[in-house]
Motif scaffolding. Structure first.
Motif, PDB file in Angstrom:
ATOM      1  N   PHE A 194      45.017  52.616  35.345  1.00 29.69           N
ATOM      2  CA  PHE A 194      44.718  51.192  35.344  1.00 29.69           C
ATOM      3  C   PHE A 194      45.143  50.495  34.063  1.00 29.69           C
ATOM      4  O   PHE A 194      45.814  49.465  34.100  1.00 29.69           O
ATOM      5  CB  PHE A 194      43.217  51.004  35.578  1.00 29.69           C
ATOM      6  N   GLU A 195      44.759  51.066  32.936  1.00 31.13           N
ATOM      7  CA  GLU A 195      44.884  50.336  31.686  1.00 31.13           C
ATOM      8  C   GLU A 195      46.305  49.926  31.294  1.00 31.13           C
ATOM      9  O   GLU A 195      46.524  48.750  31.025  1.00 31.13           O
ATOM     10  CB  GLU A 195      44.245  51.129  30.545  1.00 31.13           C
ATOM     11  N   TYR A 228      47.664  47.052  33.306  1.00 37.10           N
ATOM     12  CA  TYR A 228      46.768  45.894  33.257  1.00 37.10           C
ATOM     13  C   TYR A 228      46.946  45.120  31.957  1.00 37.10           C
ATOM     14  O   TYR A 228      47.010  43.902  31.967  1.00 37.10           O
ATOM     15  CB  TYR A 228      45.320  46.365  33.398  1.00 37.10           C
ATOM     16  N   VAL A 229      47.027  45.826  30.835  1.00 33.84           N
ATOM     17  CA  VAL A 229      47.111  45.092  29.575  1.00 33.84           C
ATOM     18  C   VAL A 229      48.539  44.844  29.094  1.00 33.84           C
ATOM     19  O   VAL A 229      48.761  43.944  28.308  1.00 33.84           O
ATOM     20  CB  VAL A 229      46.312  45.785  28.437  1.00 33.84           C
ATOM     21  N   PHE A 269      44.747  50.337  41.214  1.00 29.35           N
ATOM     22  CA  PHE A 269      43.576  49.641  40.672  1.00 29.35           C
ATOM     23  C   PHE A 269      43.921  48.251  40.160  1.00 29.35           C
ATOM     24  O   PHE A 269      43.087  47.355  40.198  1.00 29.35           O
ATOM     25  CB  PHE A 269      42.944  50.459  39.550  1.00 29.35           C
ATOM     26  N   MET A 296      43.923  46.200  43.147  1.00 25.52           N
ATOM     27  CA  MET A 296      42.546  46.053  43.615  1.00 25.52           C
ATOM     28  C   MET A 296      41.787  45.053  42.754  1.00 25.52           C
ATOM     29  O   MET A 296      41.061  44.202  43.263  1.00 25.52           O
ATOM     30  CB  MET A 296      41.836  47.404  43.574  1.00 25.52           C
ATOM     31  N   ASN A 297      41.986  45.142  41.445  1.00 29.49           N
ATOM     32  CA  ASN A 297      41.324  44.229  40.529  1.00 29.49           C
ATOM     33  C   ASN A 297      41.736  42.786  40.833  1.00 29.49           C
ATOM     34  O   ASN A 297      40.905  41.889  40.865  1.00 29.49           O
ATOM     35  CB  ASN A 297      41.715  44.609  39.097  1.00 29.49           C
ATOM     36  N   ALA A 341      40.178  41.608  44.083  1.00 27.13           N
ATOM     37  CA  ALA A 341      38.742  41.375  43.967  1.00 27.13           C
ATOM     38  C   ALA A 341      38.440  40.130  43.135  1.00 27.13           C
ATOM     39  O   ALA A 341      37.668  39.275  43.550  1.00 27.13           O
ATOM     40  CB  ALA A 341      38.058  42.587  43.347  1.00 27.13           C
ATOM     41  N   HIS A 342      39.038  40.033  41.944  1.00 24.11           N
ATOM     42  CA  HIS A 342      38.568  39.016  41.019  1.00 24.11           C
ATOM     43  C   HIS A 342      39.451  37.785  40.957  1.00 24.11           C
ATOM     44  O   HIS A 342      39.034  36.765  40.440  1.00 24.11           O
ATOM     45  CB  HIS A 342      38.400  39.618  39.623  1.00 24.11           C
ATOM     46  N   ALA A 344      39.024  44.522  48.820  1.00 24.15           N
ATOM     47  CA  ALA A 344      38.950  45.289  47.576  1.00 24.15           C
ATOM     48  C   ALA A 344      37.971  46.445  47.715  1.00 24.15           C
ATOM     49  O   ALA A 344      38.240  47.563  47.250  1.00 24.15           O
ATOM     50  CB  ALA A 344      38.538  44.384  46.419  1.00 24.15           C
ATOM     51  N   SER A 345      36.838  46.195  48.372  1.00 26.01           N
ATOM     52  CA  SER A 345      35.870  47.269  48.569  1.00 26.01           C
ATOM     53  C   SER A 345      36.472  48.385  49.404  1.00 26.01           C
ATOM     54  O   SER A 345      36.287  49.568  49.098  1.00 26.01           O
ATOM     55  CB  SER A 345      34.617  46.739  49.265  1.00 26.01           C
ATOM     56  N   ALA A 358      38.663  50.412  47.279  1.00 17.08           N
ATOM     57  CA  ALA A 358      37.889  51.293  46.401  1.00 17.08           C
ATOM     58  C   ALA A 358      37.373  52.495  47.172  1.00 17.08           C
ATOM     59  O   ALA A 358      37.447  53.630  46.694  1.00 17.08           O
ATOM     60  CB  ALA A 358      36.745  50.525  45.762  1.00 17.08           C
ATOM     61  N   VAL A 384      33.802  46.147  41.316  1.00 18.34           N
ATOM     62  CA  VAL A 384      33.948  45.221  42.443  1.00 18.34           C
ATOM     63  C   VAL A 384      32.577  44.785  42.932  1.00 18.34           C
ATOM     64  O   VAL A 384      32.337  43.604  43.172  1.00 18.34           O
ATOM     65  CB  VAL A 384      34.751  45.888  43.585  1.00 18.34           C
ATOM     66  N   TYR A 421      36.571  47.028  27.145  1.00 17.94           N
ATOM     67  CA  TYR A 421      36.939  45.622  27.299  1.00 17.94           C
ATOM     68  C   TYR A 421      36.913  45.151  28.734  1.00 17.94           C
ATOM     69  O   TYR A 421      36.782  43.976  28.987  1.00 17.94           O
ATOM     70  CB  TYR A 421      38.327  45.377  26.724  1.00 17.94           C
ATOM     71  N   TYR A 422      37.025  46.063  29.711  1.00 15.24           N
ATOM     72  CA  TYR A 422      37.157  45.595  31.084  1.00 15.24           C
ATOM     73  C   TYR A 422      35.884  44.892  31.549  1.00 15.24           C
ATOM     74  O   TYR A 422      35.916  43.748  32.000  1.00 15.24           O
ATOM     75  CB  TYR A 422      37.498  46.766  32.012  1.00 15.24           C
TER      76      TYR A 422
END
Lengths: 337, 289
Positions: free
Chosen positions: A246-247, A250-251, A263, A266-267, A270-271, A279-280, A283, B137, B223-224
């Motif tokens: 993920f990381e 993502y960053v 992920f 998915m993130n 979801a958000h 998203a669920s 997961a 989530v 941080y997440y």
């Protein structure tokens, strides 16, 4: 007599008895962690399974949620972005395996005592302690055209014009991200393996040295057998780890240019687009895969290792085990005295 | 030790040994270089003035290593003073709470046989399999329902609730504390609380130090969840406050690098001071499998 006291004074007496105190302390000490565990792990888990059958947003009131059955699950496999993202974990898996081999090699090197070991170990371990956002910035900077990485390569004689764009070129950008993850974690893995190697009786190495075994033989016949459990465990952990990569994307790239792992997608679902149901479902699918891996791991350990260790225990391993047992007995004696 | 012995015997090396030493040092230096160069390049850039940054190559050394302008600017821009304060508050409370909760739970699970003991252990073990990002989530939903979003205390409570590794370190350590100590205390008439408080807790001190360092580094770098639950500018922790550099600064990496260096300075100091405990903590966390 305690029983009698308890009988006479009812509940208050029972509380003061040993048995009552035991119950009290058990309940008192377990309650808070258990409540926390339930409310931040298990209730969300149950909710997640439930949500995965609905079409909903975070803000949708409970009665407006639309029950859609298995559609979210079908979507996970039908939508191009979700399923193809799983393929990206192969990159991370490759990176993780490379990382393990590298960590094992460095750990072996460092386990032979010599000057400067601690300094090298510190340099290689430190990246593990840097926070994810900082790692993101460091590598955005590192990979920028004409910046650090390109400069270093040009020192080595590469022509700067022939170098790819490390984060944009789709042929290479996933490897660039995997490299950041290897950079961050290989030192941690190395320290872990050094710990395992150090727990081997040092007399074994000395005996081997006297017998004229070279480094490679020492590695194959002493180090490897004694740490194979932890190595296997880490191989399996790296599989589940790469599924949930993920990381780095993502960053560093925010998942752009075909770097969005499962992920990250998915993130976002979801958000950002607030499709909580989908998203669920994503997961849950991933959790099922992880459980499957874990069960396979358990079976693997049960059938492969138990047999190997009981029947195949080499002379050296046996000696090591006996000596370790003796040492433990000695330590216990000391502890009692 | 091995090398020392060889030295004592004779100062000559076989060709094999010489090659081995060359390979050894070459790999160590090479991989240390790989590990360090991204950070070093950041340090170099952080000391450059705007003009230097625009005109020189990234790996050219800056004119002066005492030019702290970028650090001051970055510190103010990302509101890092406040962010440090928030991080420290979160860390103190999470560490205290997780030490208390963790040691108590480990004490009960290790010393008392009661129905559900095994179940609770398995619940914690199973929880460690669930990846944190996936859980957010729906944890998000619960945090909203509890009114924990955008409150430091909500984040603190959540961080205490998702703590599995330190519990394992405590349980493992408890197994090495002889039960005869408890028994003799009981004969002397001590209550279970006294045993926990006066005997177990002091003996767990090494485990507490280890888990505090590991957990502290984890909390400091998290941080997440912080990004999700602490959106208010005044609540940002240090890792999240770095994120403010994404939009407005674009590619002014001399400022960004200064911010990055500020954020990793505390980790560096802790690392230099507590190397041994950190290494042993990593090893302890591994044995749990």
């Amino acid at each position: 007599m305690e029983e009698a006291v308890a009988g006479r004074k009812g509940f208050g007496g029972w509380l003061r008895s040993r048995k009552g105190q035991k119950t009290l302390i058990c309940v008192g000490f377990v309650a808070i962690p258990l409540i926390l565990l339930l409310s931040f792990t298990y209730i969300p888990f149950v909710e997640m399974v439930r949500f995965s059958f609905f079409k909903m947003k975070y803000t949708t009131p409970v009665d407006k949620r639309l029950f859609v059955g298995w559609r979210n699950y079908l979507d996970v496999f039908r939508r191009k972005d979700c399923f193809s993202a799983l393929k990206l974990s192969l990159y991370y898996c490759g990176g993780a395996l490379f990382q393990l081999v590298l960590a094992l090699y460095l750990a072996t090197i460092l386990s032979f005592k010599a000057k400067g070991n601690n300094l090298f170990k510190g340099f290689m371990f430190f990246p593990f302690l840097i926070n994810g956002i900082a790692v993101g910035f460091i590598f955005k900077f590192f990979y920028t055209r004409g910046f650090v990485f390109d400069t270093v390569l040009s020192w080595c004689g590469f022509d700067m014009d022939n170098l790819p764009f490390w984060l944009k070129d789709q042929r290479i950008n996933n490897w660039s991200l995997v490299a950041t993850s290897v950079w961050r974690y290989f030192g941690q893995n190395m320290v872990l393996f050094i710990g395992a190697i150090m727990s081997v009786d040092s007399e074994l190495y000395e005996a081997a040295e006297l017998d004229g075994a070279n480094r490679f033989q020492q590695f194959v016949h002493i180090i490897l057998p004694s740490i194979k459990t932890i190595v296997t465990l880490n191989i399996i952990l790296s599989i589940t780890g790469s599924l949930s990569a993920f990381e780095p994307p993502y960053v560093i790239t925010s998942g752009g240019n075909g770097t969005g792992t499962y992920f990250v997608i998915m993130n976002e679902i979801a958000h950002v687009s607030q499709k909580v149901g989908l998203a669920s479902a994503m997961a849950v699918v991933l959790l099922l895969i992880i459980f499957l891996c874990t069960i396979l791991q358990k079976l693997f350990f049960k059938f492969v290792f138990r047999d190997a260790e009981s029947e195949d225990e080499s002379y050296k391993a046996k000696r090591a085990r006996l000596r370790a047992e003796k040492a433990r007995a000695r330590a216990e004696k000391k502890g009692v005295a | 030790m091995v090398k020392h012995k060889a030295n004592k015997r004779k100062k000559t090396y076989t060709p094999g040994q010489i090659i081995w030493q060359i390979v050894r040092y070459f790999s160590l230096i090479f991989f240390s270089f790989v590990a360090v160069i991204p950070v070093v390049s950041c340090v170099i850039t952080a000391f450059k003035t705007e003009e230097e940054y625009q005109t020189t190559n990234v790996m050219t050394l800056p004119k002066s290593f005492v030019n702290f302008d970028n650090f001051v600017k970055a510190f103010n821009m990302a509101n890092m003073g406040k962010a440090f304060l928030n991080s420290v508050i979160v860390m103190i409370f999470v560490l205290i709470a997780s030490v208390i909760i963790g040691t108590q739970l480990a004490y009960v699970l290790n010393r008392f046989q009661f129905p559900g003991n095994k179940l609770i252990r398995n619940l914690f073990l199973f929880a460690s399999l669930l990846p944190a990002v996936a859980m957010q989530v729906t944890v998000y939903n619960i945090m909203q329902a509890l009114g924990f979003v955008n409150h430091l205390y909500g984040y603190i409570i959540m961080m205490c609730g998702t703590d599995v590794i330190s519990i394992y370190i405590f349980i493992q350590f408890m197994e090495n504390i002889s039960i005869s100590l408890d028994e003799s205390a009981i004969i002397d008439g001590a209550s279970y609380w006294t045993i926990y408080w006066k005997i177990i807790l002091p003996l767990l001190k090494p485990a507490i130090v280890t888990s505090c360092i590991l957990k502290g580094v984890g909390v400091y770098n998290e941080y997440y969840a912080a990004n999700l639950y602490l959106m208010n500018r005044n609540l940002k922790t240090i890792a999240v406050s770095l994120y403010t550099f994404v939009g407005p600064l674009g590619s002014r990496y001399n400022l960004i690098c200064a911010g990055v260096i500020i954020s990793l300075l505390p980790a560096l100091i802790v690392f230099i001071l507590c190397q041994k405990q950190i290494y042993s903590g990593i090893a302890a966390g591994a044995v749990k499998g």
